[in-house]
Design an enzyme around this catalytic site. Structure first.
Site, PDB file in Angstrom:
ATOM      1  N   ASP A 108      -9.548  18.640  13.632  1.00 25.83           N
ATOM      2  CA  ASP A 108      -9.181  19.573  14.712  1.00 25.83           C
ATOM      3  C   ASP A 108      -9.918  20.890  14.517  1.00 25.83           C
ATOM      4  O   ASP A 108      -9.714  21.581  13.510  1.00 25.83           O
ATOM      5  CB  ASP A 108      -7.664  19.823  14.708  1.00 25.83           C
TER       6      ASP A 108
ATOM      7  N   ALA B 198      -3.140  10.019  12.642  1.00 26.45           N
ATOM      8  CA  ALA B 198      -3.055  10.672  11.330  1.00 26.45           C
ATOM      9  C   ALA B 198      -1.897  11.659  11.297  1.00 26.45           C
ATOM     10  O   ALA B 198      -1.184  11.769  10.286  1.00 26.45           O
ATOM     11  CB  ALA B 198      -4.377  11.372  11.028  1.00 26.45           C
ATOM     12  N   ASN B 199      -1.682  12.373  12.389  1.00 21.14           N
ATOM     13  CA  ASN B 199      -0.555  13.326  12.441  1.00 21.14           C
ATOM     14  C   ASN B 199       0.774  12.595  12.274  1.00 21.14           C
ATOM     15  O   ASN B 199       1.651  13.027  11.517  1.00 21.14           O
ATOM     16  CB  ASN B 199      -0.543  14.068  13.777  1.00 21.14           C
TER      17      ASN B 199
ATOM     18  N   GLU C 187      -5.648   6.991  21.486  1.00 21.36           N
ATOM     19  CA  GLU C 187      -6.955   7.563  21.133  1.00 21.36           C
ATOM     20  C   GLU C 187      -7.832   6.518  20.439  1.00 21.36           C
ATOM     21  O   GLU C 187      -8.873   6.864  19.875  1.00 21.36           O
ATOM     22  CB  GLU C 187      -6.789   8.808  20.252  1.00 21.36           C
TER      23      GLU C 187
ATOM     24  N   THR D  39       9.985  13.127  26.512  1.00 17.64           N
ATOM     25  CA  THR D  39      10.122  14.414  25.831  1.00 17.64           C
ATOM     26  C   THR D  39      10.007  15.520  26.871  1.00 17.64           C
ATOM     27  O   THR D  39       9.199  15.445  27.803  1.00 17.64           O
ATOM     28  CB  THR D  39       9.068  14.580  24.724  1.00 17.64           C
ATOM     29  N   LEU D  40      10.832  16.554  26.698  1.00 21.76           N
ATOM     30  CA  LEU D  40      10.961  17.603  27.725  1.00 21.76           C
ATOM     31  C   LEU D  40      10.682  18.984  27.153  1.00 21.76           C
ATOM     32  O   LEU D  40      11.224  19.984  27.643  1.00 21.76           O
ATOM     33  CB  LEU D  40      12.381  17.541  28.322  1.00 21.76           C
ATOM     34  N   GLY D  41       9.845  19.059  26.115  1.00 21.05           N
ATOM     35  CA  GLY D  41       9.498  20.350  25.532  1.00 21.05           C
ATOM     36  C   GLY D  41      10.735  21.056  25.012  1.00 21.05           C
ATOM     37  O   GLY D  41      11.558  20.458  24.307  1.00 21.05           O
TER      38      GLY D  41
ATOM     39  N   ASP E 118       3.509  14.414  18.215  1.00 22.08           N
ATOM     40  CA  ASP E 118       3.252  13.411  17.172  1.00 22.08           C
ATOM     41  C   ASP E 118       4.364  13.444  16.120  1.00 22.08           C
ATOM     42  O   ASP E 118       4.816  12.397  15.643  1.00 22.08           O
ATOM     43  CB  ASP E 118       1.901  13.671  16.495  1.00 22.08           C
TER      44      ASP E 118
END
Ligand code: RIB
Length: 299
Positions: free
Chosen positions: A15, A44-45, A141, A219-221, A253
């Site tokens: 990254d 990986a995360n 990915e 997921t909703l943050g 992740d």
């Protein structure tokens, strides 16, 4: 007896992160912070996040024979991930170009590199890893045909967790194996297409279940997550603790890894998601993806 709670099959990226006051519009140049290089990639995360929490974790991935690949292998090993399944060579390590604004939101462009060379034959060659995992977690990915091969190669009784990120049309055999399919709002709407005005996350989850997964997590943050199971057809909202977001990179992740780990221990979806939102919330409070993941004690 399973040797691994969790096998993650997915990407590993270096990254390359720059902080910006605001992300550039098309055709615009902005100046940003010094460059930071972190180990990342959705696969990986996830592996690092799960291992930090205490999961017996293995990673099946491909990196290049280069400095970024070594950075990634080192971070996996430091977290206690079994890296026997990390293949080396074939192309340069994947790279993610990331800008992060002061609110902690990011934009990411990924050059897949070696991730695109993680092929179905690599999955077949890793049969012993697949056979040894209670839960297998994948993202998008890596090539879609590789994901499909994972589904075909899973041990009977093993559970598939799929985060379709970045979103792409999924074959029916992959959708049918998801338990759960984990999506954020953007991924849900990309998979479903345009939704009626006023449609709620519960409506999205029902529509996603109709595509075949056994369960769905949206997921909703900051609002937490919604879980819905085709066996009960009822939606359960899981609130998130309030935190000050510094960098949201990799929070999804961490959420998915924590969820997959708790499911591997036999936990039901709602309590597993309740722990996962806490892990995801912790992950936004520090810069970088893997650097921000908590241990079980820190949680
Ligand atoms: O989900 C965050 C990850 O997406 C980053 O680590 C980056 O590598 C991209 O894959």
């Amino acid at each position: 007896m399973h040797a691994y709670d969790l096998l993650v099959v997915g990407s590993a990226n270096a990254d390359l992160v720059i902080g910006v006051e605001r992300r550039p519009a098309p055709g615009e140049t902005v100046l940003g912070s010094d460059l930071a290089v972190h180990p990342g990639g959705k696969g990986a995360n996830q592996a690092v996040a799960a291992a930090r929490l205490g999961a017996r974790t293995a990673l099946l991935a491909r990196v290049g024979d280069d400095a970024h690949g070594r950075l990634l292998l080192e971070s996996q090993r430091a977290a206690g991930v079994d890296t026997a399944g990390v293949l080396v060579g074939g192309a340069p390590t994947g790279v993610a170009l990331i800008t992060v604004d002061p609110s902690g939101d990011n934009s990411i462009v990924v050059s897949p590199g070696a991730n695109a060379r993680l092929l179905p034959a690599d999955v077949r060659a890793a049969g012993s890893l697949l056979a040894a995992a209670r839960v297998v977690s994948v993202q998008l990915e890596i090539p879609l045909e590789t994901v499909a091969e994972v589904v075909r190669g899973m041990a009977p009784g093993a559970r598939l967790v799929l985060n379709p990120s970045p979103p792409a049309p999924l074959p029916a055999e992959v959708l049918a194996a998801c338990d759960p399919l984990v999506v954020n709002e953007h991924e849900a709407l990309t998979i479903l297409g345009e939704q009626p005005p006023g449609a709620s996350p519960e409506d999205w989850a029902r529509s996603l279940l109709a595509l075949g997964p056994r369960s769905v997590v949206v997921t909703l943050g900051a609002a937490g997550a919604l879980v819905m199971d085709s066996r009960t057809d009822s939606g359960v909202r899981v609130p998130s603790p309030r935190v000050d977001a510094v960098d949201t990179t990799g929070a999804g992740d961490a959420f998915t890894a924590a969820l997959a780990w708790r499911l591997s221990l036999g936990e039901e979806l709602p309590p597993a998601a309740a722990l996962a939102v806490r892990v995801g919330a912790a992950a936004v409070t520090t810069r970088g993806a893997q650097d921000s993941y908590p241990t079980a004690a820190e949680l």
